[in-house]
Design a protein around this motif. Structure first.
Motif, PDB file in Angstrom:
ATOM      1  N   LEU A 200       0.839  -1.195   0.000  1.00  0.00           N
ATOM      2  CA  LEU A 200       0.000   0.000   0.000  1.00  0.00           C
ATOM      3  C   LEU A 200       0.875   1.247   0.000  1.00  0.00           C
ATOM      4  CD1 LEU A 200      -2.584  -0.978   2.783  1.00  0.00           C
ATOM      5  CD2 LEU A 200      -2.820  -1.299   0.304  1.00  0.00           C
ATOM      6  N   ARG A 201       0.287   2.343  -0.421  1.00  0.00           N
ATOM      7  CA  ARG A 201       0.967   3.624  -0.268  1.00  0.00           C
ATOM      8  C   ARG A 201       1.027   3.985   1.218  1.00  0.00           C
ATOM      9  NH1 ARG A 201      -2.332   5.098  -4.635  1.00  0.00           N
ATOM     10  NH2 ARG A 201      -3.550   6.537  -3.350  1.00  0.00           N
ATOM     11  N   GLY A 202       2.086   4.626   1.601  1.00  0.00           N
ATOM     12  CA  GLY A 202       2.321   4.909   3.008  1.00  0.00           C
ATOM     13  C   GLY A 202       1.235   5.709   3.681  1.00  0.00           C
ATOM     14  N   GLU A 203       0.514   6.508   2.924  1.00  0.00           N
ATOM     15  CA  GLU A 203      -0.533   7.343   3.516  1.00  0.00           C
ATOM     16  C   GLU A 203      -1.680   6.523   4.087  1.00  0.00           C
ATOM     17  OE1 GLU A 203      -2.953   8.750  -0.403  1.00  0.00           O
ATOM     18  OE2 GLU A 203      -0.764   8.924  -0.449  1.00  0.00           O
ATOM     19  N   ALA A 204      -1.720   5.219   3.771  1.00  0.00           N
ATOM     20  CA  ALA A 204      -2.778   4.358   4.319  1.00  0.00           C
ATOM     21  C   ALA A 204      -2.572   4.080   5.800  1.00  0.00           C
ATOM     22  CB  ALA A 204      -2.819   3.033   3.567  1.00  0.00           C
ATOM     23  N   LEU A 205      -1.335   4.230   6.259  1.00  0.00           N
ATOM     24  CA  LEU A 205      -1.012   3.831   7.617  1.00  0.00           C
ATOM     25  C   LEU A 205      -1.259   4.949   8.625  1.00  0.00           C
ATOM     26  CD1 LEU A 205       2.333   1.902   7.004  1.00  0.00           C
ATOM     27  CD2 LEU A 205      -0.029   1.087   6.802  1.00  0.00           C
ATOM     28  N   SER A 206      -1.556   4.548   9.823  1.00  0.00           N
ATOM     29  CA  SER A 206      -1.722   5.501  10.914  1.00  0.00           C
ATOM     30  C   SER A 206      -0.351   5.921  11.443  1.00  0.00           C
ATOM     31  CB  SER A 206      -2.524   4.862  12.055  1.00  0.00           C
ATOM     32  OG  SER A 206      -1.730   3.889  12.725  1.00  0.00           O
ATOM     33  N   PHE A 207      -0.362   6.781  12.418  1.00  0.00           N
ATOM     34  CA  PHE A 207       0.870   7.233  13.071  1.00  0.00           C
ATOM     35  C   PHE A 207       1.665   6.058  13.631  1.00  0.00           C
ATOM     36  CE2 PHE A 207       2.878   8.316  17.153  1.00  0.00           C
ATOM     37  CZ  PHE A 207       3.800   9.274  16.737  1.00  0.00           C
ATOM     38  N   TYR A 208       0.976   4.955  13.945  1.00  0.00           N
ATOM     39  CA  TYR A 208       1.607   3.810  14.600  1.00  0.00           C
ATOM     40  C   TYR A 208       2.122   2.757  13.614  1.00  0.00           C
ATOM     41  CZ  TYR A 208      -0.641   6.013  18.533  1.00  0.00           C
ATOM     42  OH  TYR A 208      -1.039   6.935  19.477  1.00  0.00           O
ATOM     43  N   GLY A 209       2.046   3.042  12.322  1.00  0.00           N
ATOM     44  CA  GLY A 209       2.653   2.147  11.342  1.00  0.00           C
ATOM     45  C   GLY A 209       1.792   1.013  10.853  1.00  0.00           C
ATOM     46  N   GLU A 210       0.501   1.035  11.186  1.00  0.00           N
ATOM     47  CA  GLU A 210      -0.430   0.022  10.707  1.00  0.00           C
ATOM     48  C   GLU A 210      -1.680   0.710  10.168  1.00  0.00           C
ATOM     49  OE1 GLU A 210       0.060  -3.075  10.346  1.00  0.00           O
ATOM     50  OE2 GLU A 210       1.805  -3.516  11.603  1.00  0.00           O
ATOM     51  N   LEU A 211      -2.566  -0.072   9.567  1.00  0.00           N
ATOM     52  CA  LEU A 211      -3.850   0.483   9.159  1.00  0.00           C
ATOM     53  C   LEU A 211      -4.600   0.989  10.386  1.00  0.00           C
ATOM     54  CD1 LEU A 211      -5.293  -2.082   6.584  1.00  0.00           C
ATOM     55  CD2 LEU A 211      -4.595   0.270   6.111  1.00  0.00           C
ATOM     56  N   PRO A 212      -5.411   2.028  10.247  1.00  0.00           N
ATOM     57  CA  PRO A 212      -6.270   2.437  11.368  1.00  0.00           C
ATOM     58  C   PRO A 212      -7.124   1.260  11.840  1.00  0.00           C
ATOM     59  CG  PRO A 212      -6.287   4.097   9.651  1.00  0.00           C
ATOM     60  CD  PRO A 212      -5.538   2.922   9.086  1.00  0.00           C
ATOM     61  N   LEU A 213      -7.352   1.191  13.132  1.00  0.00           N
ATOM     62  CA  LEU A 213      -8.067   0.053  13.714  1.00  0.00           C
ATOM     63  C   LEU A 213      -9.422  -0.167  13.059  1.00  0.00           C
ATOM     64  CD1 LEU A 213      -8.245  -2.175  15.831  1.00  0.00           C
ATOM     65  CD2 LEU A 213      -9.146  -0.476  17.443  1.00  0.00           C
ATOM     66  N   ALA A 214     -10.142   0.884  12.745  1.00  0.00           N
ATOM     67  CA  ALA A 214     -11.482   0.742  12.167  1.00  0.00           C
ATOM     68  C   ALA A 214     -11.428   0.006  10.826  1.00  0.00           C
ATOM     69  CB  ALA A 214     -12.122   2.114  11.990  1.00  0.00           C
ATOM     70  N   ILE A 215     -10.409   0.291  10.018  1.00  0.00           N
ATOM     71  CA  ILE A 215     -10.273  -0.402   8.732  1.00  0.00           C
ATOM     72  C   ILE A 215      -9.916  -1.865   8.974  1.00  0.00           C
ATOM     73  CG2 ILE A 215      -8.950  -0.528   6.587  1.00  0.00           C
ATOM     74  CD1 ILE A 215      -8.662   2.484   6.681  1.00  0.00           C
ATOM     75  N   GLY A 216      -9.011  -2.104   9.911  1.00  0.00           N
ATOM     76  CA  GLY A 216      -8.653  -3.481  10.238  1.00  0.00           C
ATOM     77  C   GLY A 216      -9.848  -4.278  10.735  1.00  0.00           C
TER      78      GLY A 216
END
Length: 264
Positions: free
Chosen positions: A57-73
């Motif tokens: 994925l493009r980096g902008e998909a990730l949250s500040f913590y380096g993973e997808l936002p919890l809601a998307i997960g």
């Protein structure tokens, strides 16, 4: 949009269903999706093996913590819950980005040729070279003492499926060590890592102790995960796996310059 044609007919619908879920929820940042491991190469062990994806994925998909936002997960997890991964144990998917900021080491995005298949998109990274692959194999073999001692440590725990997990985690050590050992032994890591488990273990002579040990472990694992789990079967499987690891460790300890010799 997903190319599943090289896959076994039993694997195709599982991979396709999971791929569509990942794409549905990450489409704005999607670059590529790769399948690797036994689901692609074959030789998977029913009830034990998993289906491994790498989602780029493009980096902008990730949250500040380096993973997808919890809601998307959570949305992904809800959709995946409707897919039965059998005969595999589960789906395992990691997100990788070409930019800095994710939680994965950079070399995770650099697969070994012949070990993966691009389901969609193009690999946004350079493949591993033979030299780099051999370096990773040597690093894997250096972890042998811990791989041998961990099952003994696990024997002190009990309940909540801990023993079954010990068997499963042992597999995640035995197979990479087998592949790493043979890669250095032959000097042909690409050829070795592209083989399924049943074919790579056949490269160890059956009339020698390591060859007998790895065949026995493979039989034990296949039997354990194909029927109701018992404590005795789990302990027998763990013993078989540790025995193989000890034989490889003995080889390395009695010939301490072996890996360096194979490098030259």
């Amino acid at each position: 949009m997903f190319d599943v044609t090289p896959l076994d007919l039993l694997v195709r619908p599982l991979v396709l269903a999971a791929a569509e879920v990942y794409y549905k929820h990450t489409r704005p940042w999607f670059i590529a999706l790769a399948l690797h491991g036994s689901a692609y190469k074959g030789g998977y062990i029913p009830g034990c093996s998993d289906i491994d994806f790498k989602l780029f994925l493009r980096g902008e998909a990730l949250s500040f913590y380096g993973e997808l936002p919890l809601a998307i997960g959570q949305a992904i997890q809800e959709d995946l819950s409707y897919i039965n991964p059998a005969p595999f144990q589960y789906f395992q998917t990691y997100i990788l980005t070409v930019e800095a900021g994710g939680n994965r080491p950079d070399d995770w995005s650099r697969p070994i040729p012949g070990t993966y298949h691009m389901l969609a998109g193009k690999l946004p990274a350079q493949e591993m070279s033979e030299t780099e692959t051999l370096e990773k194999c040597r690093a894997t073999l250096k972890r042998l003492p811990k791989a041998i001692s961990k099952p003994a440590e696990d024997m002190l725990h009990h309940g909540a499926g801990r023993l079954e997990r010990s068997v499963r985690f042992l597999c995640t050590n035995v197979w990479p060590i087998l592949y790493s050992y043979l890669s250095i032994e032959t000097g042909q890591p690409f050829a070795i890592w592209s083989l399924p488990k049943d074919k790579v273990l056949a490269l160890l002579p059956e009339n020698q102790a390591p060859g007998r040990a790895i065949r026995h472990f493979h039989q034990q694992v296949s039997s354990y995960f194909s029927q109701p789990h018992t404590t005795r079967a789990a302990l027998q499987t763990i013993s078989a796996g540790v025995h193989f690891l000890q034989l490889i460790d003995e080889r390395l300890r009695t010939q301490p310059t072996w890996t360096q010799q194979k490098e030259n």
